[in-house]
Design a protein around this motif. Structure first.
Motif, PDB file in Angstrom:
ATOM      1  N   CYS A 150       0.837  -1.208   0.000  1.00  0.00           N
ATOM      2  CA  CYS A 150       0.000   0.000   0.000  1.00  0.00           C
ATOM      3  C   CYS A 150       0.870   1.255   0.000  1.00  0.00           C
ATOM      4  O   CYS A 150       0.586   2.220  -0.721  1.00  0.00           O
ATOM      5  N   GLU A 151       1.924   1.240   0.783  1.00  0.00           N
ATOM      6  CA  GLU A 151       2.839   2.379   0.846  1.00  0.00           C
ATOM      7  C   GLU A 151       3.573   2.560  -0.486  1.00  0.00           C
ATOM      8  O   GLU A 151       3.725   3.683  -0.969  1.00  0.00           O
ATOM      9  N   SER A 152       4.005   1.470  -1.082  1.00  0.00           N
ATOM     10  CA  SER A 152       4.756   1.545  -2.334  1.00  0.00           C
ATOM     11  C   SER A 152       3.914   2.049  -3.495  1.00  0.00           C
ATOM     12  O   SER A 152       4.401   2.810  -4.336  1.00  0.00           O
ATOM     13  N   PHE A 153       2.646   1.637  -3.566  1.00  0.00           N
ATOM     14  CA  PHE A 153       1.818   1.970  -4.721  1.00  0.00           C
ATOM     15  C   PHE A 153       0.704   2.974  -4.416  1.00  0.00           C
ATOM     16  O   PHE A 153      -0.101   3.276  -5.293  1.00  0.00           O
ATOM     17  N   HIS A 154       0.647   3.483  -3.178  1.00  0.00           N
ATOM     18  CA  HIS A 154      -0.387   4.440  -2.763  1.00  0.00           C
ATOM     19  C   HIS A 154      -1.788   3.934  -3.095  1.00  0.00           C
ATOM     20  O   HIS A 154      -2.565   4.605  -3.779  1.00  0.00           O
ATOM     21  N   VAL A 155      -2.100   2.745  -2.605  1.00  0.00           N
ATOM     22  CA  VAL A 155      -3.438   2.177  -2.763  1.00  0.00           C
ATOM     23  C   VAL A 155      -4.016   1.952  -1.377  1.00  0.00           C
ATOM     24  O   VAL A 155      -3.304   1.936  -0.384  1.00  0.00           O
ATOM     25  N   GLU A 156      -5.313   1.762  -1.314  1.00  0.00           N
ATOM     26  CA  GLU A 156      -6.008   1.601  -0.034  1.00  0.00           C
ATOM     27  C   GLU A 156      -6.046   0.165   0.465  1.00  0.00           C
ATOM     28  O   GLU A 156      -6.132  -0.077   1.651  1.00  0.00           O
ATOM     29  N   GLY A 157      -6.001  -0.792  -0.438  1.00  0.00           N
ATOM     30  CA  GLY A 157      -6.099  -2.187  -0.005  1.00  0.00           C
ATOM     31  C   GLY A 157      -5.477  -3.125  -1.009  1.00  0.00           C
ATOM     32  O   GLY A 157      -5.248  -2.775  -2.165  1.00  0.00           O
ATOM     33  N   ILE A 158      -5.201  -4.319  -0.548  1.00  0.00           N
ATOM     34  CA  ILE A 158      -4.571  -5.360  -1.349  1.00  0.00           C
ATOM     35  C   ILE A 158      -5.427  -6.613  -1.247  1.00  0.00           C
ATOM     36  O   ILE A 158      -5.909  -6.954  -0.170  1.00  0.00           O
ATOM     37  N   GLU A 159      -5.594  -7.306  -2.343  1.00  0.00           N
ATOM     38  CA  GLU A 159      -6.324  -8.572  -2.339  1.00  0.00           C
ATOM     39  C   GLU A 159      -5.350  -9.690  -1.974  1.00  0.00           C
ATOM     40  O   GLU A 159      -4.239  -9.741  -2.496  1.00  0.00           O
ATOM     41  N   CYS A 160      -5.762 -10.554  -1.073  1.00  0.00           N
ATOM     42  CA  CYS A 160      -4.891 -11.650  -0.637  1.00  0.00           C
ATOM     43  C   CYS A 160      -5.653 -12.972  -0.695  1.00  0.00           C
ATOM     44  O   CYS A 160      -6.791 -13.060  -0.246  1.00  0.00           O
ATOM     45  N   ARG A 161      -4.984 -13.976  -1.242  1.00  0.00           N
ATOM     46  CA  ARG A 161      -5.533 -15.339  -1.261  1.00  0.00           C
ATOM     47  C   ARG A 161      -4.461 -16.264  -0.714  1.00  0.00           C
ATOM     48  O   ARG A 161      -3.298 -16.174  -1.110  1.00  0.00           O
ATOM     49  N   GLU A 162      -4.863 -17.144   0.174  1.00  0.00           N
ATOM     50  CA  GLU A 162      -3.931 -18.105   0.752  1.00  0.00           C
ATOM     51  C   GLU A 162      -4.401 -19.515   0.421  1.00  0.00           C
ATOM     52  O   GLU A 162      -5.597 -19.773   0.329  1.00  0.00           O
ATOM     53  N   GLY A 163      -3.460 -20.395   0.264  1.00  0.00           N
ATOM     54  CA  GLY A 163      -3.791 -21.780  -0.043  1.00  0.00           C
ATOM     55  C   GLY A 163      -2.528 -22.609  -0.044  1.00  0.00           C
ATOM     56  O   GLY A 163      -1.539 -22.263   0.599  1.00  0.00           O
ATOM     57  N   SER A 164      -2.566 -23.698  -0.787  1.00  0.00           N
ATOM     58  CA  SER A 164      -1.388 -24.549  -0.898  1.00  0.00           C
ATOM     59  C   SER A 164      -1.389 -25.197  -2.276  1.00  0.00           C
ATOM     60  O   SER A 164      -2.403 -25.225  -2.957  1.00  0.00           O
ATOM     61  N   MET A 165      -0.226 -25.691  -2.645  1.00  0.00           N
ATOM     62  CA  MET A 165      -0.116 -26.396  -3.919  1.00  0.00           C
ATOM     63  C   MET A 165       0.739 -27.635  -3.709  1.00  0.00           C
ATOM     64  O   MET A 165       1.579 -27.668  -2.806  1.00  0.00           O
ATOM     65  N   PRO A 166       0.518 -28.653  -4.518  1.00  0.00           N
ATOM     66  CA  PRO A 166       1.328 -29.861  -4.390  1.00  0.00           C
ATOM     67  C   PRO A 166       2.805 -29.549  -4.636  1.00  0.00           C
ATOM     68  O   PRO A 166       3.146 -28.766  -5.517  1.00  0.00           O
ATOM     69  N   LYS A 167       3.667 -30.173  -3.858  1.00  0.00           N
ATOM     70  CA  LYS A 167       5.108 -29.953  -3.985  1.00  0.00           C
ATOM     71  C   LYS A 167       5.593 -30.313  -5.385  1.00  0.00           C
ATOM     72  O   LYS A 167       6.434 -29.616  -5.949  1.00  0.00           O
ATOM     73  N   LYS A 168       5.031 -31.361  -5.976  1.00  0.00           N
ATOM     74  CA  LYS A 168       5.471 -31.759  -7.320  1.00  0.00           C
ATOM     75  C   LYS A 168       5.120 -30.684  -8.355  1.00  0.00           C
ATOM     76  O   LYS A 168       5.899 -30.442  -9.273  1.00  0.00           O
ATOM     77  N   ASP A 169       3.976 -30.010  -8.203  1.00  0.00           N
ATOM     78  CA  ASP A 169       3.627 -28.926  -9.119  1.00  0.00           C
ATOM     79  C   ASP A 169       4.562 -27.738  -8.934  1.00  0.00           C
ATOM     80  O   ASP A 169       4.969 -27.096  -9.900  1.00  0.00           O
ATOM     81  N   PHE A 170       4.904 -27.447  -7.680  1.00  0.00           N
ATOM     82  CA  PHE A 170       5.841 -26.370  -7.391  1.00  0.00           C
ATOM     83  C   PHE A 170       7.185 -26.657  -8.057  1.00  0.00           C
ATOM     84  O   PHE A 170       7.779 -25.789  -8.686  1.00  0.00           O
ATOM     85  N   GLU A 171       7.661 -27.893  -7.937  1.00  0.00           N
ATOM     86  CA  GLU A 171       8.944 -28.260  -8.526  1.00  0.00           C
ATOM     87  C   GLU A 171       8.907 -28.236 -10.050  1.00  0.00           C
ATOM     88  O   GLU A 171       9.921 -27.965 -10.689  1.00  0.00           O
ATOM     89  N   LYS A 172       7.741 -28.488 -10.654  1.00  0.00           N
ATOM     90  CA  LYS A 172       7.607 -28.381 -12.110  1.00  0.00           C
ATOM     91  C   LYS A 172       7.671 -26.917 -12.546  1.00  0.00           C
ATOM     92  O   LYS A 172       8.279 -26.590 -13.558  1.00  0.00           O
ATOM     93  N   MET A 173       7.028 -26.041 -11.774  1.00  0.00           N
ATOM     94  CA  MET A 173       7.016 -24.615 -12.112  1.00  0.00           C
ATOM     95  C   MET A 173       8.388 -23.978 -11.874  1.00  0.00           C
ATOM     96  O   MET A 173       8.784 -23.072 -12.586  1.00  0.00           O
TER      97      MET A 173
END
Length: 131
Positions: free
Chosen positions: A100-123
């Motif tokens: 917010c400080e860096s871009f002078h915006v009022e809010g940020i959208e946040c999503r939390e979750g998880s991904m399979p380790k094998k997909d992470f290693e492929k990416m």
């Protein structure tokens, strides 16, 4: 285009229903999954930060490291009002305040979750390589 595919893949993973699995599968899968958080600054074009705390990494655009410190006047054509500082171990509030400080915006959208380790290693195949 690669970032678009990454974001689509992450969004699909974040929105998938993990609760439909049997408890035994959940506990086994929980050990093989990597927690992630996707922060989006709703500007045009959007600025997206992806955090992988268990891997001690944060990703902003083409940069991926334990910590990102950018002192610049613009990022992807967007004005930057304060240095962009993000670490893999920052809390949700710290990341939101920093962006917010860096871009002078009022809010940020946040999503939390998880991904399979094998997909992470492929990416990100360089994480599975040990030197």
């Amino acid at each position: 285009m690669k970032n678009l595919a990454l974001i689509f893949g992450l969004a699909t993973i974040l929105l998938s229903d993990v609760n439909a699995m049997k408890p035994a599968e959940q506990s086994k899968n929980a050990q093989e999954r990597i927690p992630i958080a996707l922060y989006t600054v709703n500007l045009q074009p959007p600025v997206e930060v992806i955090m992988f705390p268990s891997e001690e990494k944060v990703k902003l655009g083409g940069l991926m490291a334990r910590e990102i410190n950018l002192s610049c006047s613009n990022y992807n054509g967007l004005p930057v009002y304060a240095p962009i500082r993000i670490r893999y171990d920052m809390s949700l509030n710290e990341v939101v305040n920093s962006l917010c400080e860096s871009f002078h915006v009022e809010g940020i959208e946040c999503r939390e979750g998880s991904m399979p380790k094998k997909d992470f290693e492929k990416m990100f195949p360089f994480f599975s390589q040990r030197l």
